[in-house]
Scaffold this motif. Structure first.
Motif, short mmCIF file in Angstrom:
data_model
loop_
_atom_site.label_atom_id
_atom_site.label_comp_id
_atom_site.label_asym_id
_atom_site.label_seq_id
_atom_site.Cartn_x
_atom_site.Cartn_y
_atom_site.Cartn_z
N ILE A 127 0.73 -1.21 0.02
CA ILE A 127 0.16 0.04 -0.05
C ILE A 127 0.77 1.23 0.15
CG2 ILE A 127 -1.73 1.23 1.32
CD1 ILE A 127 -3.15 -1.20 1.00
N THR A 128 0.75 1.93 -1.12
CA THR A 128 1.63 3.23 -0.98
C THR A 128 0.73 4.29 -0.14
OG1 THR A 128 0.29 3.99 -2.85
CG2 THR A 128 2.05 3.06 -3.45
N ASN A 129 1.74 5.00 0.44
CA ASN A 129 1.11 5.94 1.41
C ASN A 129 1.69 7.45 1.46
OD1 ASN A 129 3.72 5.84 3.26
ND2 ASN A 129 3.08 3.87 2.85
N ARG A 130 1.46 8.20 2.18
CA ARG A 130 1.89 9.64 2.18
C ARG A 130 3.36 9.95 2.21
NH1 ARG A 130 2.95 12.69 6.67
NH2 ARG A 130 2.31 11.79 8.77
N LEU A 131 4.10 9.01 2.68
CA LEU A 131 5.63 8.89 2.98
C LEU A 131 6.36 8.10 1.67
CD1 LEU A 131 5.81 8.92 6.85
CD2 LEU A 131 5.88 10.90 5.16
N LEU A 132 5.62 7.24 1.06
CA LEU A 132 6.22 6.43 0.05
C LEU A 132 5.13 6.13 -0.79
CD1 LEU A 132 8.33 3.72 2.41
CD2 LEU A 132 9.09 5.61 0.91
N LEU A 133 5.31 6.83 -2.03
CA LEU A 133 4.45 6.91 -3.11
C LEU A 133 4.52 6.13 -4.22
CD1 LEU A 133 3.34 10.67 -2.83
CD2 LEU A 133 1.74 8.79 -2.53
N LEU A 134 5.71 5.30 -4.23
CA LEU A 134 6.17 4.91 -5.53
C LEU A 134 5.98 3.31 -5.26
CD1 LEU A 134 7.15 5.52 -8.15
CD2 LEU A 134 9.45 4.65 -7.37
N GLU A 135 4.98 2.59 -6.11
CA GLU A 135 4.65 1.30 -5.91
C GLU A 135 5.81 0.42 -5.91
OE1 GLU A 135 2.07 -0.76 -4.23
OE2 GLU A 135 0.54 0.39 -5.86
N ASN A 136 6.11 -1.00 -5.36
CA ASN A 136 7.17 -1.86 -5.76
C ASN A 136 7.05 -2.49 -6.88
OD1 ASN A 136 9.06 -2.71 -3.56
ND2 ASN A 136 7.39 -2.86 -2.41
N SER A 137 8.21 -2.88 -7.34
CA SER A 137 8.32 -3.53 -8.68
C SER A 137 8.24 -5.08 -8.51
CB SER A 137 9.69 -3.13 -9.51
OG SER A 137 10.71 -3.45 -8.74
N SER A 138 8.30 -5.85 -9.53
CA SER A 138 8.21 -7.30 -9.45
C SER A 138 9.62 -7.66 -10.10
CB SER A 138 7.10 -7.95 -10.10
OG SER A 138 7.38 -9.28 -10.04
N ASN A 139 10.52 -8.18 -9.27
CA ASN A 139 11.87 -8.33 -9.81
C ASN A 139 12.49 -7.03 -10.62
OD1 ASN A 139 11.65 -11.79 -9.94
ND2 ASN A 139 12.32 -10.82 -8.25
N GLY A 140 11.95 -5.94 -10.40
CA GLY A 140 12.57 -4.86 -11.14
C GLY A 140 11.39 -4.51 -12.36
N ASN A 141 10.79 -5.26 -12.61
CA ASN A 141 9.81 -4.94 -13.74
C ASN A 141 8.55 -4.12 -13.15
OD1 ASN A 141 11.16 -6.53 -15.55
ND2 ASN A 141 10.42 -8.38 -14.74
N SER A 142 7.94 -3.41 -13.91
CA SER A 142 6.76 -2.55 -13.57
C SER A 142 5.54 -3.44 -13.18
CB SER A 142 6.41 -1.49 -14.73
OG SER A 142 5.13 -0.78 -14.46
N VAL A 143 4.67 -3.04 -12.21
CA VAL A 143 3.46 -3.74 -11.95
C VAL A 143 2.14 -3.06 -12.30
CG1 VAL A 143 4.55 -5.02 -9.90
CG2 VAL A 143 3.38 -2.85 -9.64
N ALA A 144 2.40 -2.02 -12.97
CA ALA A 144 1.30 -1.01 -13.21
C ALA A 144 0.24 -1.77 -14.02
CB ALA A 144 2.07 0.25 -14.19
N ALA A 145 0.44 -2.50 -15.02
CA ALA A 145 -0.61 -3.10 -15.65
C ALA A 145 -1.62 -3.80 -14.57
CB ALA A 145 -0.11 -4.18 -16.61
N ALA A 146 -1.12 -4.41 -13.73
CA ALA A 146 -1.87 -5.07 -12.61
C ALA A 146 -2.45 -4.33 -11.22
CB ALA A 146 -1.04 -6.27 -11.98
N ASP A 147 -2.00 -2.98 -11.23
CA ASP A 147 -2.60 -2.10 -10.17
C ASP A 147 -3.83 -1.56 -10.38
OD1 ASP A 147 -2.03 -0.80 -8.00
OD2 ASP A 147 -0.61 0.68 -8.57
N ARG A 148 -4.85 -2.23 -9.58
CA ARG A 148 -6.15 -1.67 -9.96
C ARG A 148 -6.45 -0.34 -9.23
NH1 ARG A 148 -9.51 -6.44 -9.30
NH2 ARG A 148 -8.50 -8.11 -10.24
N VAL A 149 -5.75 -0.24 -8.02
CA VAL A 149 -5.81 1.25 -7.46
C VAL A 149 -4.89 2.47 -7.71
CG1 VAL A 149 -6.38 2.06 -5.19
CG2 VAL A 149 -6.89 -0.10 -5.50
N PRO A 150 -5.28 3.19 -8.13
CA PRO A 150 -4.16 4.31 -8.71
C PRO A 150 -3.64 5.05 -7.57
CG PRO A 150 -6.38 4.82 -9.47
CD PRO A 150 -6.54 3.55 -8.82
N ASP A 151 -2.39 5.34 -7.67
CA ASP A 151 -1.91 6.16 -6.66
C ASP A 151 -2.08 7.84 -6.75
OD1 ASP A 151 -0.57 3.78 -5.41
OD2 ASP A 151 0.35 3.76 -7.35
N ARG A 152 -3.34 8.27 -6.58
CA ARG A 152 -3.60 9.28 -6.81
C ARG A 152 -3.47 10.18 -5.36
NH1 ARG A 152 -8.63 8.04 -8.14
NH2 ARG A 152 -8.94 7.44 -10.23
#
Ligand code: HEC
Ligand code: HEC
Length: 409
Positions: free
Chosen positions: A215-240
């Motif tokens: 869960i991204t939060n006010r102090l760490l806004l960048l989602e974790n990668s999977s082995n360095g690869n982007s997870v954006a395609a699977a991330d259903r909740v946008p970090d707004r």
């Protein structure tokens, strides 16, 4: 073996040990300024930092299960803080371990692609992390208890540095300066985690919410990668917005909860036994207390810490704790090869784990590979080698007494 010989070894051992203790006790005595013992108990009651009602509310947030709709993952380790911090009450430790990995080139340690923490779960199969070839450094880390952590956070940097200074040169722990996430640009003496990688409970909450639950939060806004690869395609909740997926700023509630927990309590009956009392004396006599420091007093109430973002409240200020730790990093021959905030020299060092609440843990040491206090003791080498040698000079009944003391913690 003849008793006179045993006695002789014992006397030699103890006089050597007293010398060690004498050297170690040159630091100014703590707990003299009218400080009182921190409240303790596995009773689910607040330590007074917040009201009991708020404490129960905050505990529920710490126990709350996050699902995909709330932002879980895409890569993660568990759905709630309590999944790993549970025994015997919410906030305690557990048998759950996490996996870290990376590469050592002979001089430097390099994080595994995507960070040294290998998340053990993912919300879609294709994003499951694995330790990749070429990352030969692998380590398990046991979950730690957060009970009483508010008192640890309230210890002055100076107090921890003084302890390091008082230690004999061959056992002097490393002081690690770590960033305070909520006060960018500031640092403080690290004290939380196996590598003393954090100094603030709010910083640790933000780190854990992102890295354990995803869960991204006010102090760490960048989602974790999977082995360095982007997870954006699977991330259903946008970090707004400024809070990312943590719309209610739960990170602040986690910190509030942890700051209001009581310290672990001892088993009173065992603690009163003659064995455990003799064991407590032997613990100090052989020098375990050089690192597993028996008494530390927190900063006075009103002290501003964490880069100016937190003021020590009366409930946490000027309290003496018996955590049996110096919160410093040592090489006792069990290093896990992982580098975090402390820099390359800390690769094979670990924080002296607090021994309070020891009896609630079934697997000991950072990797959980020791299943009894005796196993854990006999794995100590490196900086602890002289202390271990003294321990080995104890008679069997004395060793049992020392273990009885540990079992009362
Ligand atoms: C998958 C298991 C897991 C989950 C979920 C988890 N933790 Fe932890 N926690 C750990 C482990 C393992 C450590 C030791 C980490 C290390 O030092 O590498 C730890 C350490 C900590 C510490 C340091 C304790 C100390 O005294 O040194 C704090 C504070 C903490 N966690 C808070 C949290 C919070 C808050 C959450 C929920 C947002 C959380 N954790 C979720 C496993 C977990
Ligand atoms: C030089 C500092 C040092 C000394 C001296 C020392 N320890 Fe430790 N102790 C550590 C460190 C560091 C660890 C963690 C090692 C690891 O996890 O691999 C540890 C771990 C432990 C553990 C496991 C705790 C847990 O929660 O997993 C126990 C029990 C323990 N020590 C007891 C003792 C006793 C008893 C003595 C005296 C005979 C002693 N130690 C002396 C630094 C020290």
């Amino acid at each position: 073996m003849g008793t006179s010989q045993q006695n002789f070894r014992w006397i030699v051992g103890v006089s050597l040990a007293s010398l060690l203790v004498l050297i170690a006790s040159r630091r100014p005595l703590e707990g003299q300024n009218g400080s009182i013992d921190a409240p303790n108990g596995f009773d689910g009651q607040t330590n007074g930092a917040i009201s009991q009602q708020d404490f129960v509310q905050a505990r529920l947030t710490f126990e709350e299960r996050d699902d995909i709709q709330k932002g879980l993952g895409p890569v993660y380790n568990a759905q709630s803080c309590v999944e790993c911090h549970q025994n015997p009450i919410t906030g305690g430790a557990s048998q759950v371990s996490v996996l870290r990995a990376g590469h050592f080139d002979g001089t430097n340690f390099f994080d595994h692609p995507g960070g040294s923490l290998i998340q053990d779960r993912a919300i879609v199969a294709g994003l499951q992390e694995h330790v990749l070839a070429g990352n030969e450094v692998r380590a398990f880390r046991m979950s730690l208890s957060i009970l009483g952590d508010g008192f640890i956070e309230a210890i002055d940097d100076r107090t921890i540095m003084d302890i390091a200074r008082s230690q004999p040169a061959n056992m002097r722990g490393d002081v690690v300066q770590v960033p305070i996430l909520e006060a960018p640009g500031t640092t403080r003496v690290g004290r939380f985690g196996w590598k003393s990688q954090h100094a603030s409970l709010l910083s640790f909450s933000a780190d854990a919410y992102l890295n354990e639950i995803g869960i991204t939060n006010r102090l760490l806004l960048l989602e974790n990668s999977s082995n360095g690869n982007s997870v954006a395609a699977a991330d259903r909740v946008p970090d707004r917005g400024p809070s990312g997926e943590d719309v209610d700023n739960d990170v602040d509630i986690f910190a509030q909860f942890m700051r209001a927990t009581k310290a672990p309590s001892r088993d009173d009956n065992l603690a009163r036994s003659a064995d455990a009392q003799a064991g407590a004396t032997l613990f100090n006599a052989v020098g375990c207390n050089t690192c597993h420091v028996t008494d530390i007093t927190t900063a006075p109430a009103g002290r501003v810490i964490n880069g100016g973002t937190f003021t020590v409240p009366p409930a946490l200020g000027n309290k003496t704790i018996h955590a049996y730790s110096d919160f410093l990093l040592h090489d006792v021959g069990t290093g896990d090869g992982i580098v975090q905030n402390g820099g390359q020299s800390t690769r094979n060092k670990l924080r002296t784990p607090p021994l309070w609440g020891l009896r609630t843990r079934s697997r000991l040491m950072h990797d959980g590979f020791s299943v009894s206090p005796f196993d854990a003791i006999t794995r100590h080498g490196g900086e602890a080698i002289n202390v271990l040698r003294l321990f080995n000079t104890l008679r069997d009944d004395q060793k049992l007494a020392l273990i009885a003391f540990l079992n009362s913690l």
